[in-house]
Design a protein around this motif. Structure first.
Motif, PDB file in Angstrom:
ATOM      1  N   VAL A  65       0.838  -1.200   0.000  1.00 38.01           N
ATOM      2  CA  VAL A  65       0.000   0.000   0.000  1.00 38.01           C
ATOM      3  C   VAL A  65       0.875   1.254   0.000  1.00 38.01           C
ATOM      4  O   VAL A  65       0.517   2.268  -0.598  1.00 38.01           O
ATOM      5  N   ASP A  66       2.033   1.170   0.672  1.00 38.15           N
ATOM      6  CA  ASP A  66       2.952   2.311   0.681  1.00 38.15           C
ATOM      7  C   ASP A  66       3.337   2.720  -0.742  1.00 38.15           C
ATOM      8  O   ASP A  66       3.395   3.911  -1.069  1.00 38.15           O
ATOM      9  N   PHE A  67       3.608   1.711  -1.588  1.00 36.22           N
ATOM     10  CA  PHE A  67       4.031   1.996  -2.961  1.00 36.22           C
ATOM     11  C   PHE A  67       2.865   2.492  -3.813  1.00 36.22           C
ATOM     12  O   PHE A  67       3.056   3.312  -4.712  1.00 36.22           O
ATOM     13  N   ILE A  68       1.667   2.007  -3.536  1.00 39.36           N
ATOM     14  CA  ILE A  68       0.490   2.509  -4.250  1.00 39.36           C
ATOM     15  C   ILE A  68       0.305   3.993  -3.974  1.00 39.36           C
ATOM     16  O   ILE A  68       0.008   4.785  -4.882  1.00 39.36           O
ATOM     17  N   GLU A  69       0.500   4.377  -2.730  1.00 43.76           N
ATOM     18  CA  GLU A  69       0.396   5.791  -2.375  1.00 43.76           C
ATOM     19  C   GLU A  69       1.540   6.600  -2.989  1.00 43.76           C
ATOM     20  O   GLU A  69       1.330   7.719  -3.487  1.00 43.76           O
ATOM     21  N   LYS A  70       2.730   6.026  -2.991  1.00 43.49           N
ATOM     22  CA  LYS A  70       3.898   6.714  -3.554  1.00 43.49           C
ATOM     23  C   LYS A  70       3.722   6.989  -5.042  1.00 43.49           C
ATOM     24  O   LYS A  70       4.026   8.090  -5.527  1.00 43.49           O
ATOM     25  N   PHE A  71       3.206   5.988  -5.786  1.00 43.51           N
ATOM     26  CA  PHE A  71       3.044   6.140  -7.227  1.00 43.51           C
ATOM     27  C   PHE A  71       1.745   6.852  -7.608  1.00 43.51           C
ATOM     28  O   PHE A  71       1.489   7.091  -8.782  1.00 43.51           O
ATOM     29  N   LYS A  72       0.924   7.162  -6.618  1.00 36.85           N
ATOM     30  CA  LYS A  72      -0.311   7.927  -6.827  1.00 36.85           C
ATOM     31  C   LYS A  72      -1.230   7.268  -7.867  1.00 36.85           C
ATOM     32  O   LYS A  72      -1.635   7.899  -8.849  1.00 36.85           O
ATOM     33  N   PHE A  73      -1.539   5.998  -7.630  1.00 35.93           N
ATOM     34  CA  PHE A  73      -2.500   5.309  -8.489  1.00 35.93           C
ATOM     35  C   PHE A  73      -3.876   5.954  -8.348  1.00 35.93           C
ATOM     36  O   PHE A  73      -4.218   6.498  -7.299  1.00 35.93           O
ATOM     37  N   ASP A  74      -4.653   5.873  -9.424  1.00 32.76           N
ATOM     38  CA  ASP A  74      -5.982   6.494  -9.415  1.00 32.76           C
ATOM     39  C   ASP A  74      -7.000   5.694  -8.612  1.00 32.76           C
ATOM     40  O   ASP A  74      -7.931   6.270  -8.041  1.00 32.76           O
ATOM     41  N   TYR A  75      -6.817   4.362  -8.592  1.00 32.71           N
ATOM     42  CA  TYR A  75      -7.737   3.489  -7.868  1.00 32.71           C
ATOM     43  C   TYR A  75      -6.951   2.420  -7.123  1.00 32.71           C
ATOM     44  O   TYR A  75      -5.847   2.046  -7.533  1.00 32.71           O
ATOM     45  N   LEU A  76      -7.534   1.906  -6.059  1.00 37.60           N
ATOM     46  CA  LEU A  76      -6.948   0.801  -5.304  1.00 37.60           C
ATOM     47  C   LEU A  76      -7.942  -0.354  -5.305  1.00 37.60           C
ATOM     48  O   LEU A  76      -9.093  -0.180  -4.919  1.00 37.60           O
TER      49      LEU A  76
END
Length: 208
Positions: A65-76
């Motif tokens: 989840v840290d990397f999802i936030e870092k890369f600023k994905f549009d959806y999770l």
């Protein structure tokens, strides 16, 4: 609009060390043989963004989840297999990234708890009716569940995560008629090394 979806697993901690040594589990071997660095994931994410497209990512552990936030994905995206992993759900609720939650294998009581949790966390999310069988036979799609989800959660977007025969367009049309507005499809390209599985669309079928 189309959204390209990634999957993140922190393989250093996600796979037990003994399994890495044994190398007898087909899933373990597949994950390890296709591992990408987060820098390469970032490059793919940036390429998608440069083309004006949206991106999503499924985390299978809290570290991801840290990397999802870092890369600023549009959806999770929350996979069906993780929809009851409450430490992971608690972690993803710490951000305001819109969530797409698959419900394969869950009963209504379990879905009620998920809905209550994310509503209390003031999250924006949709629910995906999903049959967690790859591929899914037509007789087991249970598309009427989409209507039930619409009635039970009238203020929540409902979708259809689909694994049926890619040449059969009827389930998607029925799902739409029942109220589904978000669709998840597997798309693959056949090569000499990798065969196309029985639930993935070719790019041409996707266009159709």
């Amino acid at each position: 609009k189309c959204v390209f979806k990634f999957q993140f697993r922190n393989l250093k901690t996600f796979i037990h060390q003994q399994e890495k040594i044994k190398k007898k589990n087909s899933f373990t071997n597949r994950f390890l043989s296709t591992e990408l660095s987060y820098d390469k994931f970032g490059a793919l994410r940036n390429y998608i963004k440069s083309k004006g497209q949206l991106s999503a990512c499924t985390p299978f552990d809290e570290i991801s989840v840290d990397f999802i936030e870092k890369f600023k994905f549009d959806y999770l995206k929350i996979a069906s297999a993780s929809a009851q992993e409450w430490p992971l759900l608690e972690r993803v609720s710490h951000n305001k990234i819109p969530k797409i939650i698959s419900t394969g294998g869950l009963n209504f009581e379990q879905i009620d708890k998920i809905v209550s949790f994310f509503m209390h966390k003031n999250q924006k999310f949709c629910l995906m009716h999903c049959i967690a069988v790859y591929p899914s036979e037509d007789y087991g799609l249970n598309l009427s569940i989409i209507s039930e989800l619409k009635k039970r959660y009238p203020n929540i977007e409902i979708g259809w995560s689909t694994h049926e025969n890619p040449h059969n367009f009827d389930p998607v049309k029925i799902a739409y008629s029942l109220g589904a507005r978000v669709f998840e499809k597997h798309i693959g390209i056949k090569s000499k090394v990798y065969k196309l599985n029985n639930y993935s669309l070719t790019p041409k079928l996707f266009e159709n």
